[in-house]
Design a protein around this motif. Structure first.
Motif, PDB file in Angstrom:
ATOM      1  N   TYR A   1      13.006  24.125   7.055  1.00 26.52           N
ATOM      2  CA  TYR A   1      12.155  25.001   5.930  1.00 26.52           C
ATOM      3  C   TYR A   1      10.839  24.925   6.380  1.00 26.52           C
ATOM      4  CZ  TYR A   1      11.384  26.963   1.163  1.00 26.52           C
ATOM      5  OH  TYR A   1      10.947  27.752   0.177  1.00 26.52           O
ATOM      6  N   PRO A   2      10.584  26.004   7.089  1.00 21.53           N
ATOM      7  CA  PRO A   2       8.981  26.052   7.909  1.00 21.53           C
ATOM      8  C   PRO A   2       8.068  26.659   6.993  1.00 21.53           C
ATOM      9  CG  PRO A   2      10.801  27.882   8.618  1.00 21.53           C
ATOM     10  CD  PRO A   2      11.400  26.849   7.908  1.00 21.53           C
ATOM     11  N   SER A   3       8.693  27.201   5.659  1.00 22.52           N
ATOM     12  CA  SER A   3       7.758  28.074   4.860  1.00 22.52           C
ATOM     13  C   SER A   3       6.730  26.968   4.160  1.00 22.52           C
ATOM     14  CB  SER A   3       8.411  28.570   3.507  1.00 22.52           C
ATOM     15  OG  SER A   3       9.354  29.462   4.105  1.00 22.52           O
ATOM     16  N   LYS A   4       7.096  25.644   4.113  1.00 19.71           N
ATOM     17  CA  LYS A   4       6.274  24.530   3.523  1.00 19.71           C
ATOM     18  C   LYS A   4       6.586  23.187   3.842  1.00 19.71           C
ATOM     19  CE  LYS A   4       6.618  22.833  -0.546  1.00 19.71           C
ATOM     20  NZ  LYS A   4       7.075  21.618  -0.060  1.00 19.71           N
ATOM     21  N   PRO A   5       5.579  22.261   4.224  1.00 21.47           N
ATOM     22  CA  PRO A   5       6.327  20.843   4.636  1.00 21.47           C
ATOM     23  C   PRO A   5       6.765  20.242   3.069  1.00 21.47           C
ATOM     24  CG  PRO A   5       3.866  20.978   4.309  1.00 21.47           C
ATOM     25  CD  PRO A   5       4.223  22.567   4.155  1.00 21.47           C
ATOM     26  N   TYR A   6       7.453  19.039   3.484  1.00 16.57           N
ATOM     27  CA  TYR A   6       8.149  18.289   2.541  1.00 16.57           C
ATOM     28  C   TYR A   6       6.851  17.122   2.061  1.00 16.57           C
ATOM     29  CZ  TYR A   6      12.621  20.391   3.988  1.00 16.57           C
ATOM     30  OH  TYR A   6      13.691  21.273   4.192  1.00 16.57           O
ATOM     31  N   ASN A   7       6.927  16.964   0.740  1.00 13.87           N
ATOM     32  CA  ASN A   7       6.145  15.756   0.463  1.00 13.87           C
ATOM     33  C   ASN A   7       6.839  14.599   0.419  1.00 13.87           C
ATOM     34  OD1 ASN A   7       3.808  17.297  -0.565  1.00 13.87           O
ATOM     35  ND2 ASN A   7       4.860  18.046  -2.297  1.00 13.87           N
ATOM     36  N   TYR A   8       6.202  13.477   1.003  1.00 10.21           N
ATOM     37  CA  TYR A   8       6.686  12.385   1.116  1.00 10.21           C
ATOM     38  C   TYR A   8       5.822  11.004   0.823  1.00 10.21           C
ATOM     39  CZ  TYR A   8       4.744  11.076   5.825  1.00 10.21           C
ATOM     40  OH  TYR A   8       3.906  11.012   6.967  1.00 10.21           O
ATOM     41  N   GLU A   9       6.414  10.010   0.501  1.00 13.98           N
ATOM     42  CA  GLU A   9       5.560   8.517   0.126  1.00 13.98           C
ATOM     43  C   GLU A   9       6.051   7.435   1.307  1.00 13.98           C
ATOM     44  OE1 GLU A   9       5.011   8.798  -4.435  1.00 13.98           O
ATOM     45  OE2 GLU A   9       6.605   7.815  -3.893  1.00 13.98           O
ATOM     46  N   MET A  10       5.302   6.754   1.620  1.00 14.85           N
ATOM     47  CA  MET A  10       5.477   5.300   2.557  1.00 14.85           C
ATOM     48  C   MET A  10       4.793   4.133   1.765  1.00 14.85           C
ATOM     49  SD  MET A  10       4.621   4.941   6.572  1.00 14.85           S
ATOM     50  CE  MET A  10       5.592   6.348   7.239  1.00 14.85           C
ATOM     51  N   TRP A  11       5.452   3.135   1.674  1.00 12.22           N
ATOM     52  CA  TRP A  11       5.060   1.890   1.161  1.00 12.22           C
ATOM     53  C   TRP A  11       5.030   1.008   2.596  1.00 12.22           C
ATOM     54  CZ3 TRP A  11       8.435   5.130  -1.091  1.00 12.22           C
ATOM     55  CH2 TRP A  11       8.035   5.588  -2.446  1.00 12.22           C
ATOM     56  N   VAL A  12       3.819   0.514   2.641  1.00 14.53           N
ATOM     57  CA  VAL A  12       3.776  -0.249   3.676  1.00 14.53           C
ATOM     58  C   VAL A  12       3.280  -1.616   3.289  1.00 14.53           C
ATOM     59  CG1 VAL A  12       3.328   1.412   5.517  1.00 14.53           C
ATOM     60  CG2 VAL A  12       1.438   0.326   4.392  1.00 14.53           C
ATOM     61  N   PRO A  13       3.288  -2.637   4.092  1.00  9.05           N
ATOM     62  CA  PRO A  13       2.810  -4.207   3.554  1.00  9.05           C
ATOM     63  C   PRO A  13       1.439  -4.069   3.466  1.00  9.05           C
ATOM     64  CG  PRO A  13       4.429  -4.370   5.309  1.00  9.05           C
ATOM     65  CD  PRO A  13       4.392  -2.877   5.077  1.00  9.05           C
ATOM     66  N   ALA A  14       1.061  -5.335   2.510  1.00  5.51           N
ATOM     67  CA  ALA A  14      -0.461  -5.325   2.391  1.00  5.51           C
ATOM     68  C   ALA A  14      -1.266  -5.530   3.784  1.00  5.51           C
ATOM     69  CB  ALA A  14      -0.690  -6.246   1.557  1.00  5.51           C
TER      70      ALA A  14
ATOM     71  N   ARG B   1       0.917  -1.220   0.087  1.00  4.28           N
ATOM     72  CA  ARG B   1      -0.096  -0.047   0.001  1.00  4.28           C
ATOM     73  C   ARG B   1       0.700   1.315   0.123  1.00  4.28           C
ATOM     74  NH1 ARG B   1      -3.895  -1.574   5.197  1.00  4.28           N
ATOM     75  NH2 ARG B   1      -4.315  -3.712   4.462  1.00  4.28           N
ATOM     76  N   LYS B   2       0.316   2.273  -0.621  1.00  8.40           N
ATOM     77  CA  LYS B   2       1.163   3.404  -0.790  1.00  8.40           C
ATOM     78  C   LYS B   2       0.285   4.759   0.304  1.00  8.40           C
ATOM     79  CE  LYS B   2       2.985   6.796  -4.209  1.00  8.40           C
ATOM     80  NZ  LYS B   2       3.083   6.848  -5.729  1.00  8.40           N
ATOM     81  N   ILE B   3       1.228   5.329   0.787  1.00  9.81           N
ATOM     82  CA  ILE B   3       0.782   6.142   1.467  1.00  9.81           C
ATOM     83  C   ILE B   3       1.462   7.777   1.596  1.00  9.81           C
ATOM     84  CG2 ILE B   3       0.409   7.221   4.040  1.00  9.81           C
ATOM     85  CD1 ILE B   3       0.330   4.159   4.755  1.00  9.81           C
ATOM     86  N   TYR B   4       0.549   8.614   1.228  1.00  7.84           N
ATOM     87  CA  TYR B   4       1.179  10.049   0.936  1.00  7.84           C
ATOM     88  C   TYR B   4       1.391  10.897   2.146  1.00  7.84           C
ATOM     89  CZ  TYR B   4       0.989   9.509  -4.119  1.00  7.84           C
ATOM     90  OH  TYR B   4       1.304   8.930  -5.416  1.00  7.84           O
ATOM     91  N   GLY B   5       2.173  11.716   2.627  1.00  8.95           N
ATOM     92  CA  GLY B   5       2.002  12.559   3.681  1.00  8.95           C
ATOM     93  C   GLY B   5       2.917  13.816   3.562  1.00  8.95           C
ATOM     94  N   LYS B   6       2.909  14.607   4.528  1.00 10.76           N
ATOM     95  CA  LYS B   6       3.682  16.036   4.605  1.00 10.76           C
ATOM     96  C   LYS B   6       4.698  16.122   5.899  1.00 10.76           C
ATOM     97  CE  LYS B   6       1.027  17.958   1.365  1.00 10.76           C
ATOM     98  NZ  LYS B   6       1.540  18.510  -0.122  1.00 10.76           N
ATOM     99  N   PHE B   7       6.117  16.334   5.514  1.00 12.11           N
ATOM    100  CA  PHE B   7       6.728  16.254   6.647  1.00 12.11           C
ATOM    101  C   PHE B   7       6.995  17.711   7.097  1.00 12.11           C
ATOM    102  CE2 PHE B   7      11.723  16.519   7.284  1.00 12.11           C
ATOM    103  CZ  PHE B   7      11.614  16.555   8.507  1.00 12.11           C
ATOM    104  N   PRO B   8       6.761  18.245   8.312  1.00  6.27           N
ATOM    105  CA  PRO B   8       7.158  19.707   8.798  1.00  6.27           C
ATOM    106  C   PRO B   8       8.607  19.901   9.035  1.00  6.27           C
ATOM    107  CG  PRO B   8       6.010  18.452  10.445  1.00  6.27           C
ATOM    108  CD  PRO B   8       5.961  17.507   9.286  1.00  6.27           C
ATOM    109  N   SER B   9       9.424  20.261   8.115  1.00 11.41           N
ATOM    110  CA  SER B   9      10.809  20.260   8.405  1.00 11.41           C
ATOM    111  C   SER B   9      10.828  21.680   9.247  1.00 11.41           C
ATOM    112  CB  SER B   9      11.644  20.393   7.036  1.00 11.41           C
ATOM    113  OG  SER B   9      12.857  20.600   7.289  1.00 11.41           O
ATOM    114  N   PRO B  10      11.725  21.579  10.399  1.00 12.11           N
ATOM    115  CA  PRO B  10      12.244  22.832  10.979  1.00 12.11           C
ATOM    116  C   PRO B  10      13.161  23.426  10.090  1.00 12.11           C
ATOM    117  CG  PRO B  10      13.141  20.749  11.940  1.00 12.11           C
ATOM    118  CD  PRO B  10      11.955  20.328  10.889  1.00 12.11           C
TER     119      PRO B  10
END
Length: 821
Positions: A564-577, A553-562
């Protein structure tokens, strides 16, 4: 080094090496507090959501089989897509040409898998033992085939060509036509059946293939020669870093003229490496390769008039002089006589488009530009891997292109937007003023004056088709033509690519994911209205196959980086079925992180890390787009300007620390990272920066050790001059930028091909020397006679088996990092 080569992906039955990403799911919470398990999408049912948040008992075991190592390489989970080669030889607008490996047939798009008629038989492919590729003349009277193919660099090759006469059903014999497997490129004229080709670095012309005795005309002004002078084909650096193709040769619209680039590399330094082969004595390979701070090639643009046999040079802008201090970037014909040639300064902070107009009784060319044809950037570089291509406004010398537009009130940030450039005017005008990046001018509808373009909307990871009137100015909300498909076909049309037919009366839309791809066909009426949407390909079989195994399964998310506080970083996470938030999972970070690159994309993938590692090894695989990534505004992208290697390890490490601190299911004692090419460079920097605090191991394939060893066009685009950015180059170096003793605190693996023409084996050798000098124990090995992709023969399977075992051992999933036996 701008493209990441990772694994073998089978698309539509064609095996290619590509970057790996994998499908399926939605958003993860965007705060720093402990979060429950994400909301995921059920494999095989991309529209149905199953909430696992708040689960208190382990999920039942999933007994379905896993995605195996061999599945990376077979066609079992391939999908079909349709990119028609539209047929220009008939009045019909729905027919296209198809090649099955031997026969050339004509089909209609409404029934894309059924042959309507044969254009040419497989006679020549049988005669020559198989064909690599093919091309039909504009009038469909002739076909050429490519055989005896040998890959040279990323896009270039050498081969033999054979020509078939469709009407007479015989092979065309051209006196003097070479059969020495030394043709670099061949191209039909846009009308009729003239042929231009490049043989042994020289441009040749067959003006009438159908003549009783076809003749060959030498077009090049002087003789071309390897590592000295190239005509019609790029040298290594231009091919890799600017034109991204195997030719710099351009027919005009009525087939009366040929433009081509001359590249003089006679003063460029040579990279030399050993080719071991099978002979008793190894061979030394030499490539003209200008490294950062060294002499670059000199270029000229020529136009050959077939009617008069006259050869004219198109001048570069006067301010770009002398030769060897600037680059050619783009060429396009507007009509039979007029063309636009784009150039950049050496540091690629300024581009100028010269409009070259033929005039006078001697039909000479006059090239000129105004500030409207220019783009200059402070604190960054022009365009995306070079200036953007223009799209002509039919019937004029006006064109639409993409420039960087600053936000109102914030000149440090902005987006790539459409600009209208009129002939002879002092200033261009903005067509669009959107809050997203425009990535390509796709098509111009001359009847209705619509400019179609592709944009990163409504998330940076997506691509959609928009249109706007060419006469519009400062449009904030142009019409999105494909956004509706995200609702009609949930999770499958986040990233779309169009193929307009010849007169713009229809378009094929390939939806590439993130879930299982599909293809649509849409007709367009005389007013520009899109109608009669037809589903051409649904890849139904793939749904069934994916449901039958433990597909991740694929999950999208946002990482609030200290950082670069102007915008969060986009990330993907793949987890087992059968992901279970009550368990602990090892985490593998797959990284690239090169400037202008985008790892997080709404596209379907299958491959090593995100499918195989997650499904078979039961780990979580993650990736993040940190500072320097593209399509999120140019401030974010240009953060790394003059500072490559400095922010990437900080961002990658901080992201993984965020996952460890936020999600209880992350096993902090088993965390690894790996990457290839720039990803190997970032991996190495991260190990040097982190020193084992976050990552227990890192594996780097084909990493660059120091930017002084890389080509000038790429290195200087992002790092500037060696003499003015001394500290930047030092910090960017793996061997000079870190305390190499940090490598003692993590397991490190270094892999490289000895015949890598891109990132030379020199990097691996120098890194090994530096690590040994610091008494660092590490694992490294080479692949003899393998280039940057390490994919010839059995090498690709072999290297991925090594990568699998070393990473899986680090992640606690296998007992040994070496193959059994």
């Amino acid at each position: 080094m701008k493209t990441l080569h990772i694994a073998l992906l089978v698309v539509g039955g064609i095996a290619v090496v590509c970057a790996i990403v994998i499908p399926c799911a939605i958003l993860i919470p965007q705060n720093n507090t402990k979060a429950p398990a994400p909301v995921t999408t059920t494999p095989g049912k991309p529209g149905a959501e199953v909430t696992t948040a708040g689960a208190t008992t382990p999920a039942p075991p999933d007994t379905r089989p896993v995605f195996t190592f061999d599945d990376i390489y077979n066609n079992k989970y391939s999908y079909k897509s349709i990119y028609p080669s539209w047929d220009e030889s008939t009045p019909a607008q729905n027919d296209f040409l198809y090649f099955d490996g031997g026969n050339v047939t004509r089909r209609v798009i409404e029934n894309p898998y059924d042959d309507v008629e044969q254009v040419a038989p497989d006679t020549l492919c049988v005669k020559y033992g198989g064909c690599r590729s093919w091309s039909v003349s504009a009038d469909a009277k002739f076909v050429f085939y490519i055989y005896n193919y040998t890959k040279v660099w990323r896009h270039s090759y050498l081969a033999d060509f054979a020509i078939w006469d469709v009407v007479k059903a015989v092979e065309v014999e051209v006196p003097g036509f070479p059969k020495d497997a030394q043709i670099h490129y061949m191209k039909w004229s846009p009308t009729g059946h003239k042929l231009v080709y490049v043989h042994q670095f020289n441009v040749k012309l067959i003006e009438d293939v159908g003549a009783a005795t076809p003749t060959i005309v030498d077009v090049s002004p002087t003789d071309g020669m390897k590592n000295i002078k190239y005509y019609g084909i790029p040298d290594w650096m231009y091919e890799e870093e600017m034109v991204s193709t195997n030719n710099v040769l351009y027919w005009n619209t009525d087939s009366t003229k040929i433009a081509f680039l001359e590249t003089d590399t006679s003063n460029v330094g040579l990279i030399k490496y050993t080719w071991y082969g099978d002979a008793q004595y190894p061979e030394t390979i030499e490539i003209a390769y200008p490294k950062a701070g060294t002499t670059i090639s000199s270029v000229k643009m020529w136009v050959y008039d077939i009617t008069t046999a006259k050869l004219d040079q198109l001048d570069a802008p006067a301010e770009f002089s002398p030769p060897g201090t600037y680059y050619f970037s783009r060429f396009t014909w507007q009509d039979p006589s007029n063309c636009l040639v784009s150039w950049t300064n050496r540091l690629q902070t300024k581009s100028i488009g010269n409009l070259c107009v033929m005039s006078g009784t001697d039909t000479s060319y006059s090239c000129s530009s105004t500030t409207a044809n220019m783009e200059e950037v402070i604190g960054g570089w022009v365009g995306s891997f070079g200036p953007f291509y223009p799209k002509w406004i039919t019937g004029s010398n006006d064109y639409v292109t993409i420039y960087a537009r600053a936000n109102d009130g914030d000149a440090t940030d902005g987006y790539w937007q459409l600009a209208y450039v009129a002939e002879g005017v002092t200033n261009f005008e903005w067509i669009t003023k959107t809050s997203y990046d425009i990535t390509e001018v796709t098509y111009y509808d001359a009847t209705n004056k619509y400019v179609y373009y592709t944009a990163a909307y409504n998330e940076a990871r997506r691509r959609h088709i928009f249109r706007v009137l060419a006469t519009a100015r400062d449009q904030t909300a142009p019409e999105c033509m494909t956004c509706k498909f995200m609702d009609t076909y949930p999770d499958r049309c986040g990233w779309v690519t169009p193929s307009f037919n010849i007169d713009g009366s229809a378009v094929v839309i390939n939806c590439r994911g993130y879930w299982i791809p599909m293809t649509l066909y849409i007709t367009i009426d005389a007013t520009g209205t899109w109608e009669n949407e037809v589903l051409l390909e649904n890849n139904t079989d793939l749904f069934t196959k994916v449901e039958a195994i433990k597909w991740p399964r694929k999950i999208y998310g946002k990482f609030p980086s200290p950082a670069y506080p102007s915008k969060p970083y986009n990330y993907e996470m793949w987890v087992p079925a059968d992901f279970d938030e009550t368990k602990k999972y090892p985490v593998l970070l797959e990284v690239y992180a090169g400037p202008e690159f985008q790892k997080i994309q709404d596209v379907w993938r299958k491959g090593f890390a995100q499918t195989y590692m997650v499904s078979t090894r039961d780990v979580i695989v993650v990736s993040v787009d940190g500072r320097g990534s593209a399509f999120e505004g140019y401030n974010f992208m240009r953060q790394v300007y003059l500072k490559l290697g400095q922010y990437e390890p900080i961002d990658q490490t901080a992201f993984v620390r965020y996952l460890i601190d936020t999600f209880d299911y992350v096993d902090a004692s088993h965390v690894a990272l790996w990457g290839w090419s720039y990803g190997g460079y970032t991996t190495s920097h991260t190990i040097g920066y982190d020193g084992g605090k976050t990552f227990q191991c890192g594996l780097a394939v084909a990493p660059l050790g120091d930017w002084t060893w890389y080509d000038a066009m790429y290195a200087e685009r992002y790092m500037g001059e060696l003499t003015t950015n001394v500290i930047g180059y030092e910090k960017a170096s793996i061997v000079r930028g870190h305390d190499l003793n940090n490598f003692k605190n993590a397991s490190y693996t270094l892999i490289h091909g000895t015949a890598d023409d891109n990132v030379h084996f020199q990097s691996a050798a120098e890194m090994e020397k530096a690590l040994v000098e610091h008494d660092v124990d590490f694992d490294d090995f080479f692949y003899a006679d393998q280039a940057h992709s390490i994919n010839v023969g059995n090498a690709n399977k072999h290297i991925y088996r090594q990568i699998d075992l070393r990473l899986s051992h680090c992640l606690g999933r296998v007992d040994t990092q070496y193959p059994s036996g």
